[in-house]
Design a protein around this motif. Structure first.
Motif, PDB file in Angstrom:
ATOM      1  N   ILE A 291      44.662  36.522 106.367  1.00 19.72           N
ATOM      2  CA  ILE A 291      45.711  35.931 107.188  1.00 19.72           C
ATOM      3  C   ILE A 291      45.832  34.465 106.829  1.00 19.72           C
ATOM      4  CG2 ILE A 291      46.490  35.479 109.546  1.00 19.72           C
ATOM      5  CD1 ILE A 291      44.521  37.778 110.375  1.00 19.72           C
ATOM      6  N   GLU A 292      47.032  34.053 106.491  1.00 23.75           N
ATOM      7  CA  GLU A 292      47.261  32.697 106.011  1.00 23.75           C
ATOM      8  C   GLU A 292      46.984  31.658 107.083  1.00 23.75           C
ATOM      9  OE1 GLU A 292      50.656  30.248 103.455  1.00 23.75           O
ATOM     10  OE2 GLU A 292      51.191  32.098 104.501  1.00 23.75           O
ATOM     11  N   GLY A 293      46.266  30.580 106.683  1.00 21.16           N
ATOM     12  CA  GLY A 293      46.001  29.471 107.580  1.00 21.16           C
ATOM     13  C   GLY A 293      46.733  28.228 107.133  1.00 21.16           C
ATOM     14  N   THR A 294      46.477  27.121 107.790  1.00 17.66           N
ATOM     15  CA  THR A 294      47.162  25.875 107.466  1.00 17.66           C
ATOM     16  C   THR A 294      46.826  25.379 106.062  1.00 17.66           C
ATOM     17  OG1 THR A 294      47.038  25.285 109.817  1.00 17.66           O
ATOM     18  CG2 THR A 294      47.620  23.541 108.259  1.00 17.66           C
ATOM     19  N   HIS A 295      45.532  25.378 105.733  1.00 17.02           N
ATOM     20  CA  HIS A 295      45.097  24.901 104.420  1.00 17.02           C
ATOM     21  C   HIS A 295      44.401  25.988 103.609  1.00 17.02           C
ATOM     22  CE1 HIS A 295      46.161  20.898 105.740  1.00 17.02           C
ATOM     23  NE2 HIS A 295      45.357  21.006 106.786  1.00 17.02           N
ATOM     24  N   GLU A 296      43.818  26.944 104.281  1.00 18.44           N
ATOM     25  CA  GLU A 296      43.155  28.070 103.637  1.00 18.44           C
ATOM     26  C   GLU A 296      43.238  29.247 104.600  1.00 18.44           C
ATOM     27  OE1 GLU A 296      38.585  27.052 105.031  1.00 18.44           O
ATOM     28  OE2 GLU A 296      39.263  26.471 103.037  1.00 18.44           O
ATOM     29  N   PRO A 297      42.993  30.457 104.123  1.00 20.66           N
ATOM     30  CA  PRO A 297      43.143  31.619 105.015  1.00 20.66           C
ATOM     31  C   PRO A 297      42.257  31.527 106.251  1.00 20.66           C
ATOM     32  CG  PRO A 297      42.970  32.320 102.730  1.00 20.66           C
ATOM     33  CD  PRO A 297      42.662  30.854 102.740  1.00 20.66           C
ATOM     34  N   PHE A 298      42.826  31.878 107.404  1.00 17.24           N
ATOM     35  CA  PHE A 298      42.037  31.958 108.627  1.00 17.24           C
ATOM     36  C   PHE A 298      41.047  33.117 108.532  1.00 17.24           C
ATOM     37  CE2 PHE A 298      45.841  30.037 111.014  1.00 17.24           C
ATOM     38  CZ  PHE A 298      45.296  28.765 110.978  1.00 17.24           C
ATOM     39  N   VAL A 299      41.505  34.181 107.892  1.00 12.58           N
ATOM     40  CA  VAL A 299      40.705  35.390 107.701  1.00 12.58           C
ATOM     41  C   VAL A 299      40.905  35.835 106.265  1.00 12.58           C
ATOM     42  CG1 VAL A 299      40.431  37.815 108.362  1.00 12.58           C
ATOM     43  CG2 VAL A 299      40.952  36.102 110.111  1.00 12.58           C
ATOM     44  N   GLU A 300      39.837  36.313 105.638  1.00 17.34           N
ATOM     45  CA  GLU A 300      39.961  36.694 104.238  1.00 17.34           C
ATOM     46  C   GLU A 300      39.105  37.926 103.930  1.00 17.34           C
ATOM     47  OE1 GLU A 300      40.309  34.332  99.988  1.00 17.34           O
ATOM     48  OE2 GLU A 300      39.095  33.475 101.605  1.00 17.34           O
TER      49      GLU A 300
ATOM     50  N   GLY B 274      36.415  31.400 117.073  1.00 18.27           N
ATOM     51  CA  GLY B 274      37.495  30.427 116.959  1.00 18.27           C
ATOM     52  C   GLY B 274      38.756  31.025 116.400  1.00 18.27           C
ATOM     53  N   VAL B 275      39.433  30.251 115.559  1.00 20.16           N
ATOM     54  CA  VAL B 275      40.755  30.640 115.086  1.00 20.16           C
ATOM     55  C   VAL B 275      40.723  31.930 114.269  1.00 20.16           C
ATOM     56  CG1 VAL B 275      40.645  29.246 112.963  1.00 20.16           C
ATOM     57  CG2 VAL B 275      42.872  29.752 114.021  1.00 20.16           C
ATOM     58  N   GLY B 276      39.628  32.195 113.569  1.00 17.64           N
ATOM     59  CA  GLY B 276      39.533  33.420 112.785  1.00 17.64           C
ATOM     60  C   GLY B 276      39.584  34.658 113.651  1.00 17.64           C
ATOM     61  N   GLN B 277      38.841  34.646 114.748  1.00 17.97           N
ATOM     62  CA  GLN B 277      38.853  35.791 115.656  1.00 17.97           C
ATOM     63  C   GLN B 277      40.226  35.984 116.290  1.00 17.97           C
ATOM     64  OE1 GLN B 277      35.735  35.549 118.564  1.00 17.97           O
ATOM     65  NE2 GLN B 277      34.100  35.925 117.080  1.00 17.97           N
ATOM     66  N   VAL B 278      40.835  34.885 116.688  1.00 16.95           N
ATOM     67  CA  VAL B 278      42.166  34.977 117.299  1.00 16.95           C
ATOM     68  C   VAL B 278      43.174  35.530 116.297  1.00 16.95           C
ATOM     69  CG1 VAL B 278      44.069  33.659 118.310  1.00 16.95           C
ATOM     70  CG2 VAL B 278      41.709  33.133 118.942  1.00 16.95           C
ATOM     71  N   ALA B 279      43.131  35.020 115.071  1.00 18.81           N
ATOM     72  CA  ALA B 279      44.075  35.469 114.048  1.00 18.81           C
ATOM     73  C   ALA B 279      43.892  36.947 113.746  1.00 18.81           C
ATOM     74  CB  ALA B 279      43.900  34.645 112.774  1.00 18.81           C
ATOM     75  N   LEU B 280      42.650  37.396 113.652  1.00 15.28           N
ATOM     76  CA  LEU B 280      42.412  38.810 113.350  1.00 15.28           C
ATOM     77  C   LEU B 280      42.855  39.690 114.511  1.00 15.28           C
ATOM     78  CD1 LEU B 280      41.403  40.946 111.424  1.00 15.28           C
ATOM     79  CD2 LEU B 280      39.080  40.572 112.287  1.00 15.28           C
ATOM     80  N   ALA B 281      42.582  39.275 115.731  1.00 11.93           N
ATOM     81  CA  ALA B 281      43.039  40.044 116.885  1.00 11.93           C
ATOM     82  C   ALA B 281      44.561  40.182 116.880  1.00 11.93           C
ATOM     83  CB  ALA B 281      42.576  39.378 118.183  1.00 11.93           C
ATOM     84  N   LEU B 282      45.251  39.077 116.617  1.00 10.83           N
ATOM     85  CA  LEU B 282      46.717  39.117 116.578  1.00 10.83           C
ATOM     86  C   LEU B 282      47.216  40.019 115.455  1.00 10.83           C
ATOM     87  CD1 LEU B 282      47.515  35.349 117.233  1.00 10.83           C
ATOM     88  CD2 LEU B 282      47.819  37.251 118.821  1.00 10.83           C
TER      89      LEU B 282
ATOM     90  N   LEU C 184      50.486  39.500 107.558  1.00  8.36           N
ATOM     91  CA  LEU C 184      49.279  39.486 106.742  1.00  8.36           C
ATOM     92  C   LEU C 184      49.566  38.817 105.410  1.00  8.36           C
ATOM     93  CD1 LEU C 184      47.928  43.144 107.254  1.00  8.36           C
ATOM     94  CD2 LEU C 184      47.471  41.090 108.620  1.00  8.36           C
ATOM     95  N   LEU C 185      48.587  38.057 104.926  1.00  2.00           N
ATOM     96  CA  LEU C 185      48.694  37.477 103.594  1.00  2.00           C
ATOM     97  C   LEU C 185      48.404  38.539 102.546  1.00  2.00           C
ATOM     98  CD1 LEU C 185      49.088  34.853 101.963  1.00  2.00           C
ATOM     99  CD2 LEU C 185      46.624  34.453 102.168  1.00  2.00           C
ATOM    100  N   THR C 186      47.377  39.336 102.790  1.00  2.00           N
ATOM    101  CA  THR C 186      47.050  40.478 101.931  1.00  2.00           C
ATOM    102  C   THR C 186      46.557  41.621 102.800  1.00  2.00           C
ATOM    103  OG1 THR C 186      44.703  39.895 101.634  1.00  2.00           O
ATOM    104  CG2 THR C 186      46.270  38.928 100.073  1.00  2.00           C
ATOM    105  N   GLY C 187      46.565  42.811 102.226  1.00  2.00           N
ATOM    106  CA  GLY C 187      45.964  43.963 102.870  1.00  2.00           C
ATOM    107  C   GLY C 187      46.878  44.683 103.839  1.00  2.00           C
ATOM    108  N   SER C 188      46.271  45.567 104.619  1.00  2.00           N
ATOM    109  CA  SER C 188      47.035  46.389 105.555  1.00  2.00           C
ATOM    110  C   SER C 188      46.184  46.756 106.763  1.00  2.00           C
ATOM    111  CB  SER C 188      47.516  47.673 104.869  1.00  2.00           C
ATOM    112  OG  SER C 188      46.404  48.484 104.505  1.00  2.00           O
TER     113      SER C 188
END
Length: 202
Positions: free
Chosen positions: A8-17, A36-44, A52-56
């Protein structure tokens, strides 16, 4: 539910990868990801709320975001679905009942609390309640949403308390046939791993 190479794309680097997991129905799948932001991004993302930046991510083989939104309930996601700390318990229950399209009048809230021997706590601030109790109530009420098949619990360990308490609440919910995905810190995920059927972490 299946997640494959999710980034999941983040501001400067992926929030989740590069997150991968398979979450079967009737089980709790613990996914270790930094708080933090990684957990929130993945939940969303699991709930079909962000690109999504990559994957499914798919439920029952379907990855359309509208399908994910319909079939998932995001529980206790910080700044998204987490109740406000200052609200009294009765207000949190009323709000969650309304979101689940259930009767939420004062008498309905009172009946809900009475059935769970929580009447004496009705006026207590949400933040003052035991972490395990808060998570158990949110999981139960979240599972009542119409058409929900996947319940995503975000960061229950951030509240402190015994992780086994919220894990047992999640497992009780999974025993009803729902898919439960619990996002927590990698350390807690490792601790809980032996309790899952297949030890899935990401």
């Amino acid at each position: 539910m299946t997640a494959r190479n999710v980034s999941i794309e983040g501001t400067h680097e992926p929030f989740v990868e590069g997150v991968d997991f398979v979450a079967p129905a009737g089980e709790v799948t613990v996914v270790g990801i930094d708080p933090g932001v990684g957990q929130v991004a993945l939940a969303l993302a699991i709930g079909g709320r962000v690109d999504l930046l990559t994957g499914s991510i798919s439920i029952g083989g379907t990855s359309e975001r509208s399908h994910l939104q319909l079939r998932t309930r995001l529980v206790d996601v910080p700044d998204v679905t987490a109740p406000e700390d200052a609200l009294p318990l009765r207000a949190v229950v009323a709000e969650e009942l309304a979101l689940a399209e259930r009767p939420s009048a004062r008498k309905d809230v009172a009946a809900f609390l009475e059935d769970r021997d929580l009447t004496d706590l009705a006026g207590r601030r949400w933040e003052s309640l035991r972490p395990g109790l808060r998570t158990r109530l949110l999981l139960e009420l979240g599972s009542w949403h119409p058409r929900v098949r996947v319940v995503v619990l975000a960061g229950p360990d951030r509240h402190g308390g015994d992780p086994y308490e919220w894990f047992e609440a999640a497992r009780a919910l999974a025993d009803t046939g729902l898919t439960v995905v619990a996002l927590c810190s990698p350390a807690i995920a490792t601790t809980l791993r032996p309790l899952t059927s297949d030890g899935v972490t990401a």
